[in-house]
Design a protein around this motif. Structure first.
Motif, PDB file in Angstrom:
ATOM      1  N   LEU A 247       0.824  -1.205   0.000  1.00 32.44           N
ATOM      2  CA  LEU A 247       0.000   0.000   0.000  1.00 32.44           C
ATOM      3  C   LEU A 247       0.858   1.254   0.000  1.00 32.44           C
ATOM      4  CD1 LEU A 247      -2.784   1.385   0.248  1.00 32.44           C
ATOM      5  CD2 LEU A 247      -2.589   1.125   2.740  1.00 32.44           C
ATOM      6  N   GLN A 248       1.759   1.373   0.980  1.00 29.97           N
ATOM      7  CA  GLN A 248       2.591   2.565   1.080  1.00 29.97           C
ATOM      8  C   GLN A 248       3.651   2.379   2.157  1.00 29.97           C
ATOM      9  OE1 GLN A 248       0.499   6.016   2.573  1.00 29.97           O
ATOM     10  NE2 GLN A 248      -0.361   4.936   4.314  1.00 29.97           N
ATOM     11  N   SER A 249       4.654   3.227   2.094  1.00 29.05           N
ATOM     12  CA  SER A 249       5.587   3.430   3.197  1.00 29.05           C
ATOM     13  C   SER A 249       5.268   4.814   3.747  1.00 29.05           C
ATOM     14  CB  SER A 249       7.035   3.349   2.714  1.00 29.05           C
ATOM     15  OG  SER A 249       7.332   2.040   2.268  1.00 29.05           O
ATOM     16  N   PRO A 250       4.697   4.896   4.952  1.00 31.65           N
ATOM     17  CA  PRO A 250       4.139   6.173   5.419  1.00 31.65           C
ATOM     18  C   PRO A 250       5.193   7.270   5.559  1.00 31.65           C
ATOM     19  CG  PRO A 250       4.220   4.582   7.202  1.00 31.65           C
ATOM     20  CD  PRO A 250       4.547   3.827   5.961  1.00 31.65           C
ATOM     21  N   THR A 251       4.814   8.455   5.146  1.00 31.83           N
ATOM     22  CA  THR A 251       5.677   9.618   5.330  1.00 31.83           C
ATOM     23  C   THR A 251       5.892   9.864   6.818  1.00 31.83           C
ATOM     24  OG1 THR A 251       4.807  10.612   3.317  1.00 31.83           O
ATOM     25  CG2 THR A 251       5.931  12.076   4.857  1.00 31.83           C
ATOM     26  N   GLY A 252       7.152  10.024   7.199  1.00 33.04           N
ATOM     27  CA  GLY A 252       7.476  10.214   8.607  1.00 33.04           C
ATOM     28  C   GLY A 252       7.976   8.960   9.289  1.00 33.04           C
ATOM     29  N   SER A 253       8.055   7.845   8.525  1.00 30.59           N
ATOM     30  CA  SER A 253       8.572   6.609   9.109  1.00 30.59           C
ATOM     31  C   SER A 253      10.050   6.768   9.455  1.00 30.59           C
ATOM     32  CB  SER A 253       8.403   5.446   8.129  1.00 30.59           C
ATOM     33  OG  SER A 253       9.084   4.300   8.603  1.00 30.59           O
ATOM     34  N   LEU A 254      10.442   6.251  10.625  1.00 32.22           N
ATOM     35  CA  LEU A 254      11.838   6.250  11.047  1.00 32.22           C
ATOM     36  C   LEU A 254      12.378   4.827  11.171  1.00 32.22           C
ATOM     37  CD1 LEU A 254      11.664   8.980  13.862  1.00 32.22           C
ATOM     38  CD2 LEU A 254      12.302   9.282  11.447  1.00 32.22           C
ATOM     39  N   THR A 255      11.602   3.870  10.663  1.00 29.98           N
ATOM     40  CA  THR A 255      11.942   2.455  10.798  1.00 29.98           C
ATOM     41  C   THR A 255      12.564   1.926   9.518  1.00 29.98           C
ATOM     42  OG1 THR A 255      10.094   2.172  12.342  1.00 29.98           O
ATOM     43  CG2 THR A 255      11.031   0.177  11.387  1.00 29.98           C
ATOM     44  N   THR A 256      13.710   1.293   9.622  1.00 23.40           N
ATOM     45  CA  THR A 256      14.387   0.743   8.449  1.00 23.40           C
ATOM     46  C   THR A 256      13.936  -0.688   8.183  1.00 23.40           C
ATOM     47  OG1 THR A 256      16.243  -0.154   9.718  1.00 23.40           O
ATOM     48  CG2 THR A 256      16.403   2.152   8.999  1.00 23.40           C
ATOM     49  N   SER A 257      14.205  -1.166   6.987  1.00 17.66           N
ATOM     50  CA  SER A 257      13.781  -2.505   6.582  1.00 17.66           C
ATOM     51  C   SER A 257      14.539  -3.609   7.308  1.00 17.66           C
ATOM     52  CB  SER A 257      13.973  -2.673   5.073  1.00 17.66           C
ATOM     53  OG  SER A 257      15.337  -2.528   4.728  1.00 17.66           O
ATOM     54  N   THR A 258      15.620  -3.257   7.990  1.00 16.26           N
ATOM     55  CA  THR A 258      16.423  -4.259   8.702  1.00 16.26           C
ATOM     56  C   THR A 258      16.062  -4.345  10.183  1.00 16.26           C
ATOM     57  OG1 THR A 258      18.160  -2.611   9.087  1.00 16.26           O
ATOM     58  CG2 THR A 258      18.365  -3.992   7.124  1.00 16.26           C
ATOM     59  N   ASN A 259      14.976  -3.659  10.564  1.00 19.40           N
ATOM     60  CA  ASN A 259      14.613  -3.617  11.982  1.00 19.40           C
ATOM     61  C   ASN A 259      13.137  -3.958  12.184  1.00 19.40           C
ATOM     62  OD1 ASN A 259      15.211  -3.193  14.716  1.00 19.40           O
ATOM     63  ND2 ASN A 259      14.479  -1.077  14.644  1.00 19.40           N
ATOM     64  N   ILE A 260      12.634  -4.926  11.415  1.00 18.16           N
ATOM     65  CA  ILE A 260      11.206  -5.264  11.441  1.00 18.16           C
ATOM     66  C   ILE A 260      10.971  -6.456  12.360  1.00 18.16           C
ATOM     67  CG2 ILE A 260       9.175  -5.857  10.082  1.00 18.16           C
ATOM     68  CD1 ILE A 260      10.406  -3.092   9.502  1.00 18.16           C
ATOM     69  N   ASP A 261      10.268  -6.240  13.465  1.00 16.20           N
ATOM     70  CA  ASP A 261       9.934  -7.325  14.389  1.00 16.20           C
ATOM     71  C   ASP A 261       8.524  -7.149  14.964  1.00 16.20           C
ATOM     72  OD1 ASP A 261      10.365  -5.149  16.023  1.00 16.20           O
ATOM     73  OD2 ASP A 261      11.983  -6.051  17.190  1.00 16.20           O
ATOM     74  N   LYS A 262       7.662  -6.494  14.192  1.00 18.06           N
ATOM     75  CA  LYS A 262       6.277  -6.280  14.621  1.00 18.06           C
ATOM     76  C   LYS A 262       5.359  -6.285  13.412  1.00 18.06           C
ATOM     77  CE  LYS A 262       4.961  -2.085  15.597  1.00 18.06           C
ATOM     78  NZ  LYS A 262       4.865  -0.783  16.273  1.00 18.06           N
ATOM     79  N   ILE A 263       4.212  -6.973  13.544  1.00 19.16           N
ATOM     80  CA  ILE A 263       3.158  -6.953  12.527  1.00 19.16           C
ATOM     81  C   ILE A 263       1.887  -6.464  13.215  1.00 19.16           C
ATOM     82  CG2 ILE A 263       1.820  -8.280  10.857  1.00 19.16           C
ATOM     83  CD1 ILE A 263       4.130 -10.347  10.895  1.00 19.16           C
ATOM     84  N   VAL A 264       1.318  -5.389  12.706  1.00 16.44           N
ATOM     85  CA  VAL A 264       0.069  -4.849  13.246  1.00 16.44           C
ATOM     86  C   VAL A 264      -1.060  -5.205  12.278  1.00 16.44           C
ATOM     87  CG1 VAL A 264      -1.135  -2.794  14.079  1.00 16.44           C
ATOM     88  CG2 VAL A 264       1.359  -2.940  14.253  1.00 16.44           C
ATOM     89  N   VAL A 265      -2.131  -5.810  12.806  1.00 17.58           N
ATOM     90  CA  VAL A 265      -3.265  -6.221  11.982  1.00 17.58           C
ATOM     91  C   VAL A 265      -4.439  -5.287  12.263  1.00 17.58           C
ATOM     92  CG1 VAL A 265      -4.833  -8.098  11.368  1.00 17.58           C
ATOM     93  CG2 VAL A 265      -2.485  -8.623  12.099  1.00 17.58           C
ATOM     94  N   LEU A 266      -4.904  -4.602  11.227  1.00 18.71           N
ATOM     95  CA  LEU A 266      -6.076  -3.728  11.334  1.00 18.71           C
ATOM     96  C   LEU A 266      -7.172  -4.295  10.448  1.00 18.71           C
ATOM     97  CD1 LEU A 266      -3.324  -1.661  11.061  1.00 18.71           C
ATOM     98  CD2 LEU A 266      -5.081  -0.077  11.853  1.00 18.71           C
ATOM     99  N   PHE A 267      -8.232  -4.783  11.062  1.00 18.56           N
ATOM    100  CA  PHE A 267      -9.366  -5.323  10.319  1.00 18.56           C
ATOM    101  C   PHE A 267     -10.486  -4.291  10.309  1.00 18.56           C
ATOM    102  CE2 PHE A 267     -13.200  -7.698   9.541  1.00 18.56           C
ATOM    103  CZ  PHE A 267     -12.805  -8.617   8.581  1.00 18.56           C
ATOM    104  N   HIS A 268     -10.950  -3.953   9.106  1.00 17.45           N
ATOM    105  CA  HIS A 268     -12.028  -2.975   8.944  1.00 17.45           C
ATOM    106  C   HIS A 268     -11.655  -1.637   9.585  1.00 17.45           C
ATOM    107  CE1 HIS A 268     -16.698  -2.897   8.339  1.00 17.45           C
ATOM    108  NE2 HIS A 268     -16.081  -1.949   7.664  1.00 17.45           N
TER     109      HIS A 268
END
Length: 287
Positions: free
Chosen positions: A148-169
């Protein structure tokens, strides 16, 4: 030349498939922990309607709250790898997938956010977002998530991903119920220090349906291994009312009918026991 292109495409698809990982199949394979949830999260629920899409006996269950951006969080045991190959619009990019069964109408959106657990704020703690739309209601389907997008203002790099947030509806106040299974996506960085195979509880006992009960109800439970089982009904004073099960039973899902027309109105408790494990649930008889 066409054959060569086809072979290259097949090879690419195979390589993409090898790079993905099923984070939890609710049958013993697990490389994640479930974190904070705005709504009600059940991390070991009965599959409401096993079929060819999802034949598992168990799955996850989530009841959405009325919060507009209701969500629940998943924490992999290690960092996710190769995020940049997912975070683009290329037709050949790998896709995150998840099986969903929902009470929400077809066309409901589901958003996944990949980020870092060290920062729970949006957008700084989110690296990239992915979206899928349901196509049916009260039936299992395989959702495929597009970048979908990489949100403007993100400070997280692709090498530091250890969380998945699920938003339903998202952006809704609807109290939807969602069953989910086989969330599959980027592989975890090796080595994984926590074993993927975890011991499941000996059994899971569910609330009787209906409750309160007039004359008849069902007590459901799931056995994860064979063994000697007892299911007893007690009154509010702890006195035995009825013995429902006392026998060896095999692994599986069971639904035990209970007839209550001869039981006085009141509050009762049913206790399921196996070896040193027991679970108690409350039953209300109200004619």
């Amino acid at each position: 030349m066409k054959k060569l292109i086809l072979l290259i495409l097949i090879f690419t698809i195979v390589q993409i498939g090898k790079a993905q990982q099923n984070y939890c199949d609710f049958e013993g394979l697990k490389s994640i922990r479930f974190g904070f949830a705005t709504g009600q999260l059940d991390t070991f629920s009965l599959n409401p309607a096993p079929n060819l899409v999802d034949s598992s006996a168990n799955c996850g269950k989530y009841i959405r709250s009325t919060t507009l951006y209701d969500n629940f969080k998943i924490h992999p045991y290690n960092l996710l790898t190769d995020i940049n190959s997912y975070a683009n619009d290329s037709l050949q990019s790998p896709k995150i997938q998840m099986k969903i069964y929902s009470s929400a109408p077809a066309g409901t959106s589901v958003i996944l956010q990949l980020g870092t657990k060290n920062d729970d704020t949006y957008p700084s703690g989110i690296h990239s977002e992915y979206i899928a739309m349901t196509t049916m209601k009260n039936a299992w389907e395989q959702l495929i998530f597009d970048y979908l997008q990489s949100p403007t203002g993100s400070l997280t790099t692709s090498t530091n991903i250890d969380k998945i947030v699920v938003l339903f509806h998202p952006a809704s106040a609807s109290r939807d119920t969602i069953y989910f299974d086989d969330l599959t996506g980027p592989s975890l960085m090796a080595p994984i220090n926590v074993p993927q195979l975890e011991n499941l509880p000996a059994f899971k006992l569910y609330q009787n349906i209906p409750n309160p009960v007039k004359e008849n109800t069902q007590i459901n439970f799931q056995l994860n291994s064979s063994g000697y089982i007892s299911l007893e009904l007690y009154d509010l004073l702890g006195q035995p009312v009825r013995s429902l099960i006392n026998q060896n039973m095999k692994t599986g899902t069971y639904s035990i009918p209970v007839e209550t027309s001869t039981i006085p109105d009141g509050i009762y408790f049913y206790i399921l026991k196996r070896d040193n494990f027991s679970k108690t649930m409350k039953m209300i008889v109200l004619k």
